[in-house]
Design an enzyme around this catalytic site. Structure first.
Site, mmCIF file in Angstrom:
data_model
loop_
_atom_site.group_PDB
_atom_site.id
_atom_site.type_symbol
_atom_site.label_atom_id
_atom_site.label_comp_id
_atom_site.label_asym_id
_atom_site.label_seq_id
_atom_site.Cartn_x
_atom_site.Cartn_y
_atom_site.Cartn_z
ATOM 1 C CE1 TYR B 142 -7.083 44.542 1.232
ATOM 2 C CE2 TYR B 142 -5.867 44.888 -0.790
ATOM 3 C CZ TYR B 142 -5.905 44.480 0.529
ATOM 4 O OH TYR B 142 -4.765 44.010 1.136
ATOM 5 C CE LYS B 189 -7.387 29.734 7.413
ATOM 6 N NZ LYS B 189 -6.147 29.115 7.911
ATOM 7 C CG ASP B 221 -2.840 29.291 7.259
ATOM 8 O OD1 ASP B 221 -3.408 28.934 6.208
ATOM 9 O OD2 ASP B 221 -3.050 28.715 8.341
ATOM 10 C CG ASP B 245 -1.840 43.832 -1.007
ATOM 11 O OD1 ASP B 245 -0.721 44.080 -1.505
ATOM 12 O OD2 ASP B 245 -2.416 44.613 -0.220
ATOM 13 C CG ASP B 249 3.334 43.544 -1.631
ATOM 14 O OD1 ASP B 249 3.665 43.703 -2.819
ATOM 15 O OD2 ASP B 249 2.562 44.320 -1.048
HETATM 16 MG MG LIG Z 1 0.806 45.528 -1.544
HETATM 17 MG MG LIG Z 2 -2.465 29.012 10.380
#
Ligand SMILES: [Mg+2]
Ligand SMILES: [Mg+2]
Lengths: 354, 354
Positions: B142, B189, B221, B245, B249
């Protein structure tokens, strides 16, 4: 229609479930007078064991000569638990996607009426859910330039996209929306990321050729919430590689039956169809693995070649088997059927329903 | 204890809910003989209206002089719907985080027994869930270098982290785990991203100073799936900015009551506490907004200064109000209470329970 199908059963339960998918395809061939020609090839741990390579050149040749690839699953604990293993079964699938240029991953998510009780979501949230995720598979941060500073203190990954990478998958996704509920949701983070803004611009441009499809935008953090709060709102979701990885895995669990989910990975000259479940080595050879995800991946294969009635017939047979509880132990503990019995039953339903 | 608290009520329902949080803080001050000194300052749309700047210098000065910042909410439709607006209310919060160096975002997620029916998840999946997410807030993709090629056809964003950015938040997260259930899950990841591998190395190193905390790793994931399948497994989740983020959420909706969730953003010299809900302009001035998220953010403020008994007393009062259904219309449609009445009730509970 005549189709050459490369069959890559892979490891673990891969061969068993793939065999049931072939039964369904053969039933379709009989019923609709198609000719499906299968050619087997090695991939994954079995390929390493025989050739030292998880994706041997002969396998690539078989795939290149085929119209489509029917894939089982790969992965074997003897490689997982060996940190020194130089080659890993999973590399076979990654290499195959890359070699065959499979840039679009398709993951349908459907809540089956008979399985609503298995969902982690309350029935009112999951009932009637039926959407499909189009995930870009060969670009973005997973394939971008990686860097580790010489002192090892700073690391970076680059997320990069070019317009043509977005355009080609966008066309696939819009065409899918036209055959479904005419809605496409682009998941991005365009309020923050430059690459997401490019996605928005390109997809908005492509949308002009599909005026019957409504285009909506959703930030990825909000998408992660909506997947739980209101998954019914989705028809086709289009997104970049990493967001697609997260969102499609999230989507895969809301229905409560990951053993039922199929996927496709398509490129301009090739297409691969596989269950999303893994090789489940503990169940190997026990004739207990659920073949439905593999059978539904065969339905996706049929649809890819515009054999829509055929694909629907396979899906109806699958749903019928679920309704009648002719299911493997994962779905039907008390009165379960074997992998082969479920495969036979679905093939018979196809032949009788035609 | 004497605490100087900057109060930034902001827009929409911000002022109303913040007032209830102050009632709770005043009750705590009375009960425990603390001295809390408040100083109000402008932020968001109200600051733009008065000064043209969503974060005026006077507000920064007030925050810098304070021990903590109690924040309401920002955002006003008159700016949202104006694409030409040069300044936006939300910039006030982003600028404040940056100016004050608030690099750690903390988001607790708790399933309240009395609200289980409101969760999209079935009770057996959500019952007893109680975890907290530590999200890095000022680094990663970001804030990384963005690029758009001159022809506009290629765009990129860089995800970069340095060891010190990871270390400082990791210490906060491990300390939190020590006060909770002694488990920390790093979400990354690392099978694909170089920056994730740096996170793993640095966090593994930091973990050596917290031998009573169990460190686990989870790919993002998979984390998105586990948040639905088994959120009970989590205690403290630590992760980088973008994964945080998405995951936080996602986590915010599983309890079914986003109006109850508080958050903190802390740095080395400052700390800000706010409800995660927005400014909800439709409800502004109607005395119907749920003040609980704001009151719980006051509890986080107390805890930040090691006023643990005080924080727990606020939380107990909140839970009691939920049990007794002394709640705003969002939670109690039939027999609802106003924002101020709920605030008064919780303050009274604090004074009487002490
Ligand atoms: Mg958010
Ligand atoms: Mg995956």
């Amino acid at each position: 229609m005549k189709l050459k199908i490369a069959v890559l059963p892979g490891d673990g339960i891969g061969p068993e479930v793939t065999n049931q998918a072939i039964k369904a395809l053969n039933a379709i061939a009989d019923a609709f007078d198609h000719e499906f020609i299968y050619k087997d090839a090695l991939v994954g741990a079995v390929a390493i064991d025989e050739t030292g390579n998880p994706l041997p050149p002969e396998t690539i040749a078989v795939c290149e000569a085929a119209d489509a690839i029917l894939f089982g699953s790969i992965g074997d604990p003897k490689y997982d638990n060996n940190p020194d293993a130089k080659v890993r079964p999973e590399q076979g699938l990654l290499a195959l996607r890359k070699t065959m240029g499979l840039y679009t991953n398709i993951r349908p998510v459907k809540a089956y009426e008979t399985l609503l009780e298995k969902s982690p979501l309350k029935t009112e949230f999951i009932k009637d859910v039926d959407f499909t995720i189009y995930r870009e598979l060969t670009g973005g941060i997973y394939f971008g330039k990686k860097n580790l500073s010489e002192d090892g203190k700073t690391a970076s990954d680059l997320c990069e996209y070019s317009d043509y990478e977005i355009e080609r998958i966008a066309h696939h996704a819009f065409k899918a929306a036209q055959k479904r509920k005419n809605k496409l949701t682009l998941v991005d983070k365009a309020n923050v990321l430059e690459s997401s803004r490019l996605w928005r611009r390109v997809v908005t441009e492509v949308a002009k050729s599909y005026s019957d499809v409504t285009l909506e935008f959703l930030f990825v953090d909000n998408a992660a919430m909506q997947m739980i709060l209101n998954p019914k709102q989705f028809d086709v979701i289009l997104t970049e590689n990493m967001f697609g990885d997260i969102i499609s895995d999230e989507g895969s669990v809301i229905g409560g039956s990951i053993g039922l989910l199929a996927s496709a990975s398509i490129g301009d000259n090739s297409a691969l169809f596989e269950p999303i479940h893994g090789s489940y080595p503990q169940a190997k050879g026990q004739n207990i693995a659920n073949p439905i995800a593999s059978i539904l991946s065969a339905a996706m294969l049929l649809e890819q070649f515009n054999l829509v009635d055929e694909a629907n017939l396979v899906r109806q047979a699958v749903e019928k088997s679920l309704e009648l509880k002719v299911s493997t132990p994962d779905l039907n503990k008390e009165n379960s059927f074997s992998t082969t019995r479920v495969g036979d039953f679905i093939a018979e339903l196809i032949l009788n329903n035609e």
